[in-house]
Design a protein around this motif. Structure first.
Motif, PDB file in Angstrom:
ATOM      1  N   GLY A  91      34.201  49.278  41.691  1.00  0.00           N
ATOM      2  CA  GLY A  91      35.086  48.383  41.275  1.00  0.00           C
ATOM      3  C   GLY A  91      36.119  48.251  42.385  1.00  0.00           C
ATOM      4  O   GLY A  91      36.483  47.013  42.474  1.00  0.00           O
ATOM      5  N   LEU A  92      36.270  49.064  43.121  1.00  0.00           N
ATOM      6  CA  LEU A  92      36.968  48.737  44.475  1.00  0.00           C
ATOM      7  C   LEU A  92      36.407  47.840  45.416  1.00  0.00           C
ATOM      8  O   LEU A  92      37.160  46.983  45.955  1.00  0.00           O
ATOM      9  CB  LEU A  92      37.402  50.107  45.358  1.00  0.00           C
ATOM     10  CG  LEU A  92      38.247  51.249  44.633  1.00  0.00           C
ATOM     11  CD1 LEU A  92      38.381  52.447  45.344  1.00  0.00           C
ATOM     12  CD2 LEU A  92      39.684  50.584  44.421  1.00  0.00           C
ATOM     13  N   THR A  93      35.110  47.705  45.480  1.00  0.00           N
ATOM     14  CA  THR A  93      34.440  46.781  46.136  1.00  0.00           C
ATOM     15  C   THR A  93      34.586  45.312  45.856  1.00  0.00           C
ATOM     16  O   THR A  93      34.760  44.257  46.262  1.00  0.00           O
ATOM     17  CB  THR A  93      33.012  47.052  46.214  1.00  0.00           C
ATOM     18  OG1 THR A  93      32.683  48.169  46.732  1.00  0.00           O
ATOM     19  CG2 THR A  93      32.118  46.017  47.136  1.00  0.00           C
ATOM     20  N   LEU A  94      34.575  45.345  44.220  1.00  0.00           N
ATOM     21  CA  LEU A  94      34.691  44.277  43.508  1.00  0.00           C
ATOM     22  C   LEU A  94      36.471  43.615  43.724  1.00  0.00           C
ATOM     23  O   LEU A  94      36.513  42.330  44.004  1.00  0.00           O
ATOM     24  CB  LEU A  94      34.617  44.297  42.102  1.00  0.00           C
ATOM     25  CG  LEU A  94      34.780  43.064  41.217  1.00  0.00           C
ATOM     26  CD1 LEU A  94      34.154  41.763  41.616  1.00  0.00           C
ATOM     27  CD2 LEU A  94      34.526  43.283  39.717  1.00  0.00           C
ATOM     28  N   VAL A  95      37.122  44.545  43.643  1.00  0.00           N
ATOM     29  CA  VAL A  95      38.830  44.044  44.029  1.00  0.00           C
ATOM     30  C   VAL A  95      38.639  43.433  45.360  1.00  0.00           C
ATOM     31  O   VAL A  95      39.492  42.662  45.531  1.00  0.00           O
ATOM     32  CB  VAL A  95      39.379  45.440  43.697  1.00  0.00           C
ATOM     33  CG1 VAL A  95      40.924  45.193  44.125  1.00  0.00           C
ATOM     34  CG2 VAL A  95      39.538  45.773  42.397  1.00  0.00           C
ATOM     35  N   SER A 144      36.636  42.030  47.172  1.00  0.00           N
ATOM     36  CA  SER A 144      35.966  40.964  47.013  1.00  0.00           C
ATOM     37  C   SER A 144      37.049  39.685  46.434  1.00  0.00           C
ATOM     38  O   SER A 144      37.112  38.630  47.088  1.00  0.00           O
ATOM     39  CB  SER A 144      34.634  40.654  46.296  1.00  0.00           C
ATOM     40  OG  SER A 144      33.927  41.548  46.969  1.00  0.00           O
ATOM     41  N   VAL A 145      37.523  39.911  45.577  1.00  0.00           N
ATOM     42  CA  VAL A 145      38.480  39.025  44.871  1.00  0.00           C
ATOM     43  C   VAL A 145      39.701  38.738  45.868  1.00  0.00           C
ATOM     44  O   VAL A 145      39.914  37.688  45.864  1.00  0.00           O
ATOM     45  CB  VAL A 145      39.035  39.514  43.525  1.00  0.00           C
ATOM     46  CG1 VAL A 145      39.980  38.586  42.980  1.00  0.00           C
ATOM     47  CG2 VAL A 145      37.810  39.614  42.564  1.00  0.00           C
ATOM     48  N   ILE A 146      40.171  39.730  46.410  1.00  0.00           N
ATOM     49  CA  ILE A 146      41.318  39.635  47.344  1.00  0.00           C
ATOM     50  C   ILE A 146      40.968  38.922  48.550  1.00  0.00           C
ATOM     51  O   ILE A 146      41.920  38.067  49.138  1.00  0.00           O
ATOM     52  CB  ILE A 146      41.879  41.062  47.676  1.00  0.00           C
ATOM     53  CG1 ILE A 146      42.490  41.748  46.519  1.00  0.00           C
ATOM     54  CG2 ILE A 146      43.004  40.992  48.980  1.00  0.00           C
ATOM     55  CD1 ILE A 146      42.896  43.165  46.897  1.00  0.00           C
ATOM     56  N   ALA A 147      39.590  39.056  48.959  1.00  0.00           N
ATOM     57  CA  ALA A 147      39.284  38.127  50.100  1.00  0.00           C
ATOM     58  C   ALA A 147      39.191  36.746  50.051  1.00  0.00           C
ATOM     59  O   ALA A 147      39.370  35.838  50.776  1.00  0.00           O
ATOM     60  CB  ALA A 147      37.951  38.685  50.733  1.00  0.00           C
ATOM     61  N   SER A 148      38.715  36.296  48.754  1.00  0.00           N
ATOM     62  CA  SER A 148      38.549  35.123  48.196  1.00  0.00           C
ATOM     63  C   SER A 148      40.311  34.300  48.197  1.00  0.00           C
ATOM     64  O   SER A 148      40.415  33.100  48.321  1.00  0.00           O
ATOM     65  CB  SER A 148      37.910  34.916  47.087  1.00  0.00           C
ATOM     66  OG  SER A 148      38.669  35.432  45.906  1.00  0.00           O
ATOM     67  N   GLU A 149      41.134  35.020  47.641  1.00  0.00           N
ATOM     68  CA  GLU A 149      42.434  34.726  47.326  1.00  0.00           C
ATOM     69  C   GLU A 149      43.425  35.551  47.709  1.00  0.00           C
ATOM     70  O   GLU A 149      44.200  36.093  46.853  1.00  0.00           O
ATOM     71  CB  GLU A 149      42.799  33.961  46.060  1.00  0.00           C
ATOM     72  CG  GLU A 149      41.998  32.715  45.693  1.00  0.00           C
ATOM     73  CD  GLU A 149      43.211  31.485  46.028  1.00  0.00           C
ATOM     74  OE1 GLU A 149      44.180  31.791  46.494  1.00  0.00           O
ATOM     75  OE2 GLU A 149      42.618  30.517  45.735  1.00  0.00           O
ATOM     76  N   PRO A 150      43.603  36.006  48.783  1.00  0.00           N
ATOM     77  CA  PRO A 150      44.622  36.970  49.324  1.00  0.00           C
ATOM     78  C   PRO A 150      45.961  36.809  48.782  1.00  0.00           C
ATOM     79  O   PRO A 150      46.497  37.687  48.360  1.00  0.00           O
ATOM     80  CB  PRO A 150      44.226  37.183  50.927  1.00  0.00           C
ATOM     81  CG  PRO A 150      43.829  35.871  51.293  1.00  0.00           C
ATOM     82  CD  PRO A 150      43.013  35.214  50.271  1.00  0.00           C
ATOM     83  N   GLY A 151      46.467  35.601  49.228  1.00  0.00           N
ATOM     84  CA  GLY A 151      47.773  35.402  48.740  1.00  0.00           C
ATOM     85  C   GLY A 151      48.144  35.516  47.295  1.00  0.00           C
ATOM     86  O   GLY A 151      49.026  36.316  46.789  1.00  0.00           O
ATOM     87  N   LEU A 152      47.344  34.806  46.528  1.00  0.00           N
ATOM     88  CA  LEU A 152      47.515  35.095  45.035  1.00  0.00           C
ATOM     89  C   LEU A 152      47.465  36.126  44.490  1.00  0.00           C
ATOM     90  O   LEU A 152      48.262  36.630  43.798  1.00  0.00           O
ATOM     91  CB  LEU A 152      46.425  33.966  44.410  1.00  0.00           C
ATOM     92  CG  LEU A 152      46.350  33.658  43.007  1.00  0.00           C
ATOM     93  CD1 LEU A 152      47.814  33.321  42.409  1.00  0.00           C
ATOM     94  CD2 LEU A 152      45.367  32.881  42.536  1.00  0.00           C
ATOM     95  N   VAL A 153      46.203  36.944  44.806  1.00  0.00           N
ATOM     96  CA  VAL A 153      45.974  38.152  44.108  1.00  0.00           C
ATOM     97  C   VAL A 153      47.047  39.288  44.598  1.00  0.00           C
ATOM     98  O   VAL A 153      47.313  39.815  43.765  1.00  0.00           O
ATOM     99  CB  VAL A 153      44.686  38.598  44.702  1.00  0.00           C
ATOM    100  CG1 VAL A 153      44.421  40.299  44.246  1.00  0.00           C
ATOM    101  CG2 VAL A 153      43.492  37.928  43.893  1.00  0.00           C
ATOM    102  N   ALA A 154      47.385  39.086  45.793  1.00  0.00           N
ATOM    103  CA  ALA A 154      48.344  40.099  46.305  1.00  0.00           C
ATOM    104  C   ALA A 154      49.828  39.756  45.428  1.00  0.00           C
ATOM    105  O   ALA A 154      50.498  40.813  45.379  1.00  0.00           O
ATOM    106  CB  ALA A 154      48.624  39.983  47.848  1.00  0.00           C
TER     107      ALA A 154
END
Length: 266
Positions: free
Chosen positions: A213-217, A219-229
């Motif tokens: 689950g943390l690996t998936l998170v 990966s998502v952050i790496a694709s859209e770091p600003g939006l996810v953060a």
């Protein structure tokens, strides 16, 4: 004599991490002066990581001290109070200074720093008497992270760059930023309770699914770091308000039930 000297010394590793937090805040201020707003936002988020590491290291190595608490608060005021306030003023408020007193002046900037200082002072006074599972008021690092991630999202989001357009106009973005600053200032000095992450046991074995689950998170952050953060920190800022809703409903419904019961009695 040697014992007395050890008492007057400092624990090196957590103190170095705290100083790194402080220096990230100083770098962010310098970056804003050079009109490098993205770098300033990234520096504030790195300071957030350093702030989390110094506390975690101090707890793991049993090197917590009153000196460390005070040093951490001073570093936090620079990295998460002064730096994001200056970033907000230079990026969103100063260019539109004619929007009105509450929107285009130094008032929101000064309010944010003042609220952050009050929040840190209150925490230092109450740290030994409150439940360490919760914070009273929005922690200042989380408030700074909302601002930094919003700036990062609006300036560096891959989806916005791909379509070569801005999500909002400059004036709307400026007004929204000011509203966010006022809201964060209120949340920091409010009596709302926020869940602390200090109770997470990182030394114990965890389920293998948690790693996936943390690996998936990540990966998502790496694709859209600003939006996810920004989405994550915004949700955390709102969690104190959401936590308060059930208690408000109870206070509102109790008098009504009492009145209805009284009228239905003999």
């Amino acid at each position: 004599m040697s014992k007395g000297r050890r008492r007057r010394g400092v624990y090196l590793l957590p103190s170095l991490l705290t100083i790194s937090n402080l220096l990230c805040g100083v770098y962010a201020i310098v970056a804003v002066h050079n009109d490098e707003y993205t770098r300033a936002a990234i520096a504030i988020l790195i300071a957030l990581i350093m702030d989390g590491l110094d506390g975690a290291v101090a707890r793991l190595t049993n090197t917590q001290s009153d000196f460390g608490v005070q040093l951490d608060s001073l570093a936090d005021l620079v990295a998460f109070g002064v730096a994001p306030a200056i970033l907000t003023y230079a990026w969103a408020i100063k260019p539109y200074s004619k929007m009105g007193l509450l929107f285009g002046s130094i008032i929101p900037t000064a309010l944010f720093v003042s609220s952050g200082a009050f929040r840190l002072a209150r925490f230092n006074v109450q740290t030994r008497i409150l439940d360490n599972r919760y914070f009273v008021g929005l922690p200042i690092p989380a408030a700074a992270a909302v601002i930094a991630s919003f700036v990062l999202f609006m300036r560096e989001s891959p989806s916005l760059i791909l379509f070569q357009r801005e999500l909002l106009s400059d004036r709307v973005t400026s007004a929204l930023m000011v509203v966010i600053v006022y809201a964060l200032s209120f949340l920091m000095v409010s009596p709302l309770r926020y869940r602390s992450l200090k109770g997470i046991e990182i030394k114990k074995r965890q389920p293998f699914a948690l790693l996936i689950g943390l690996t998936l998170v990540v990966s998502v952050i790496a694709s859209e770091p600003g939006l996810v953060a920004f989405f994550c920190f915004f949700l955390y800022a709102m969690s104190g308000v959401i936590r308060m809703i059930p208690s408000i409903r109870r206070h509102v419904s109790e008098p009504v039930e009492h009145v209805i019961g009284g009228e239905g009695g003999p």
